[in-house]
Design an enzyme around this catalytic site. Structure first.
Site, PDB file in Angstrom:
ATOM      1  N   GLU A 232      42.204  62.429  79.842  1.00 54.71           N
ATOM      2  CA  GLU A 232      42.137  63.761  79.236  1.00 54.71           C
ATOM      3  C   GLU A 232      41.059  63.766  78.160  1.00 54.71           C
ATOM      4  O   GLU A 232      41.102  62.962  77.232  1.00 54.71           O
ATOM      5  CB  GLU A 232      43.506  64.086  78.618  1.00 54.71           C
ATOM      6  CG  GLU A 232      43.533  65.341  77.779  1.00 54.71           C
ATOM      7  CD  GLU A 232      44.866  65.505  77.025  1.00 54.71           C
ATOM      8  OE1 GLU A 232      45.822  64.753  77.300  1.00 54.71           O
ATOM      9  OE2 GLU A 232      44.917  66.375  76.148  1.00 54.71           O
ATOM     10  N   ASP A 234      39.856  66.018  75.344  1.00 50.19           N
ATOM     11  CA  ASP A 234      40.084  67.203  74.525  1.00 50.19           C
ATOM     12  C   ASP A 234      38.783  67.620  73.857  1.00 50.19           C
ATOM     13  O   ASP A 234      38.348  67.011  72.879  1.00 50.19           O
ATOM     14  CB  ASP A 234      41.154  66.910  73.455  1.00 50.19           C
ATOM     15  CG  ASP A 234      42.524  66.698  74.066  1.00 50.19           C
ATOM     16  OD1 ASP A 234      42.781  67.262  75.140  1.00 50.19           O
ATOM     17  OD2 ASP A 234      43.328  65.963  73.466  1.00 50.19           O
ATOM     18  N   GLU A 237      40.684  71.257  70.194  1.00 44.55           N
ATOM     19  CA  GLU A 237      42.073  71.586  69.857  1.00 44.55           C
ATOM     20  C   GLU A 237      41.984  72.164  68.459  1.00 44.55           C
ATOM     21  O   GLU A 237      41.531  71.484  67.530  1.00 44.55           O
ATOM     22  CB  GLU A 237      42.940  70.344  69.863  1.00 44.55           C
ATOM     23  CG  GLU A 237      43.117  69.776  71.256  1.00 44.55           C
ATOM     24  CD  GLU A 237      44.239  68.760  71.301  1.00 44.55           C
ATOM     25  OE1 GLU A 237      45.345  69.121  71.702  1.00 44.55           O
ATOM     26  OE2 GLU A 237      43.998  67.615  70.900  1.00 44.55           O
ATOM     27  N   HIS A 248      41.033  60.794  75.429  1.00 42.86           N
ATOM     28  CA  HIS A 248      42.258  60.007  75.652  1.00 42.86           C
ATOM     29  C   HIS A 248      42.116  59.326  77.020  1.00 42.86           C
ATOM     30  O   HIS A 248      42.241  59.987  78.051  1.00 42.86           O
ATOM     31  CB  HIS A 248      43.487  60.913  75.736  1.00 42.86           C
ATOM     32  CG  HIS A 248      43.874  61.630  74.484  1.00 42.86           C
ATOM     33  ND1 HIS A 248      44.733  61.105  73.551  1.00 42.86           N
ATOM     34  CD2 HIS A 248      43.556  62.865  74.026  1.00 42.86           C
ATOM     35  CE1 HIS A 248      44.930  61.984  72.570  1.00 42.86           C
ATOM     36  NE2 HIS A 248      44.228  63.058  72.839  1.00 42.86           N
TER      37      HIS A 248
END
Ligand SMILES: *[C@@H]1O[C@H](CO)[C@@H](O)[C@H](O)[C@H]1NC(C)=O
Ligand SMILES: *[C@@H]1O[C@H](CO)[C@@H](O)[C@H](O)[C@H]1NC(C)=O
Length: 459
Positions: A232, A234, A237, A248
């Site tokens: 993942e 990101d 956010e 991640h």
């Protein structure tokens, strides 16, 4: 996503009153355009759409309109076991604006936090960008490329997260690999992320009802025996008070169903024993020591729309190299704004995510270096080669009140300890009951998505 118990925040209270007719809805994906750019900066418009994740959908008997799942429990008649449940239950089409508060206009997508629809109160949502064919997800190969979008976070208070990120899902939502999944990408199936969420109702084409436990603090969510893990990235956010971007990685490629230790469950004290790096290596300007860079009226002013540019650079500056640096630039009011620089004792003045930045940050903040333990940029680089799905969402956090993004966290450490302060929100903010009651009309707008070689998407 940082929080302990993953995304427990969403949900649709799928209460159907009696044999309400007309609730079997045709699935029509809201249209959304975006731009594919070429070196030199010429861009072509892509006519695409977004699809709502299957977890939010009304799940009912294939033969009629009996709920298979209500609130946070499975119907024991339709779902005596996973295989029967999978066969008996159907995901329905969605009324995007009326039920979910999701609307599009041209190149802009707006997602509302709480929507009081005719049959339900919906909280948060998650959508994926479809390919222009409208039968599969668009797959982004990010290496040595630049991804740019505009975002308006002005209506996102403490405790909310407007997230734009990439997950290593299957292009068809897992339909080909798991023939019992008949819905596929058209119905938003196949989600996974690095928190290995257990709250996903179908994983690998099978109902995740075994050992299902309704959440004790979220009347719309529960967790099953299995989690679904994947790499993942990101990209964003954020709310009006804080923001972060975070890779991640996972020690697996593609959506990977986990059980037991591999899921890295906090509840079992196994956060760092699973296959994914749940902590990630985040760049949050406030946490990196610049508390006046991002926020209301600050250098990057969160009360106004901004352009967020993210560059995924490789070791040899080619799309076949390995991921080595993730850079960030902002554009606002026609001005290009360089990222803030790290100002933390023991760290150099970093303005991007590199292996060195991650290593120094983990030491300076006294954090476990799970980023390195899970392979650093390695698995993410591979995921970017195979392609990742663009996810856009709005959510609140039943596990940690979003304090890891916009306040001081963890609460048992002094906020003057390096790495603890992440944003200016009070430590008692962000409780889902508060934000759902006080800020139901919160929303986020993502627009003007552009993707192309480095330097092609902004001026
Ligand atoms: C890649 O590009 C950067 C920035 O333009 C440059 O400094 C670096 O030397 C290049 N690296 C390689 C291996 O070509
Ligand atoms: C949210 O918007 C609705 C419709 O505009 C309005 O009636 C309601 O008062 C608003 N709620 C809050 C808490 O602002």
């Amino acid at each position: 996503m940082f929080p302990a118990a993953a995304l427990l925040s969403f949900s649709l209270v799928a209460v159907v009153y009696g044999q309400a007719a007309g609730t079997l809805t045709t699935e029509t994906h809201p249209k959304l355009t975006w731009q594919k750019c070429a070196a030199g900066g010429s861009c072509t418009t892509q006519s695409a759409s977004v699809v709502l994740d299957s977890n939010w959908r009304w799940l009912h008997s294939t033969s009629g309109s009996t709920n298979c799942y209500t609130g946070n429990t499975w119907d024991s008649t339709l779902c005596p076991d996973a295989a029967t449940c999978t066969k008996n239950c159907a995901l329905d089409g969605g009324d995007y604006s009326g039920t979910y508060g999701i609307t599009t206009s041209g190149n802009a997508l707006t997602m509302k936090f709480v929507t009081n629809g005719p049959y339900s109160t919906n909280i948060g949502s998650r959508v994926y960008l479809m390919a222009t064919s409208d039968s599969a997800y668009e797959m982004f190969k990010l290496k040595q490329m630049e991804f740019t979008f505009d975002v308006d976070v002005s209506n996102l208070p403490c405790g909310l997260n407007g997230a734009l990120y990439f997950s290593q899902m299957e292009a068809d939502g897992g339909k080909a690999k798991y023939p019992t999944n008949k819905a596929g990408a058209k119905y938003g199936t196949g989600y996974c992320d690095a928190q290995c969420p257990h709250d996903i109702k179908f994983i690998n084409g099978e109902a995740n009802m075994v050992d299902w436990k309704p959440s004790d603090n979220d009347k719309n969510a529960g967790s099953g025996k299995y989690g679904t893990c994947c790499n993942e990235m990101d990209v964003w956010e954020a709310n009006s008070m804080g923001s972060a971007y975070t890779p991640h990685s996972c020690k697996a490629q593609g959506p990977t169903r986990c059980s037991g230790t591999d899921c890295g469950d906090d509840a079992s004290g196994e956060r760092h024993s699973g296959i994914c790096d749940k902590d990630g290596c985040d760049f949050n300007s406030y946490r990196q020591g610049d508390q006046t860079f991002y926020g209301k009226g600050m250098t990057v002013d969160s009360t106004k729309k901004m352009t967020v540019v993210t560059q995924f650079l490789t070791n040899d500056n080619t799309t076949s190299g390995t991921l080595s640096e993730i850079r960030r630039v902002y554009v606002q009011n026609g001005k290009v704004i360089a990222n803030s620089k790290t100002n933390i004792p023991g760290m150099k003045a970093y303005d991007s995510i590199t292996t060195q930045f991650c290593a120094e940050q983990k030491v300076a903040f006294g954090d476990v270096d799970d980023f390195a333990a899970k392979g650093g940029f390695g698995p993410m680089s591979q995921a970017m080669t195979s392609g990742m799905v663009l996810v856009m969402s709005i959510w609140d956090d039943h596990a940690a009140n979003m304090l890891w993004l916009d306040s001081s966290y963890p609460l048992d450490k002094d906020s003057s300890t390096p790495g603890v302060a992440r944003g200016a929100c009070p430590t008692d903010s962000g409780k889902p009951t508060d934000v759902e009651t006080n800020s139901p009309n919160a929303s986020v707008t993502y627009s003007n998505i552009k993707f192309g070689p480095i330097g092609s998407t902004y001026k």
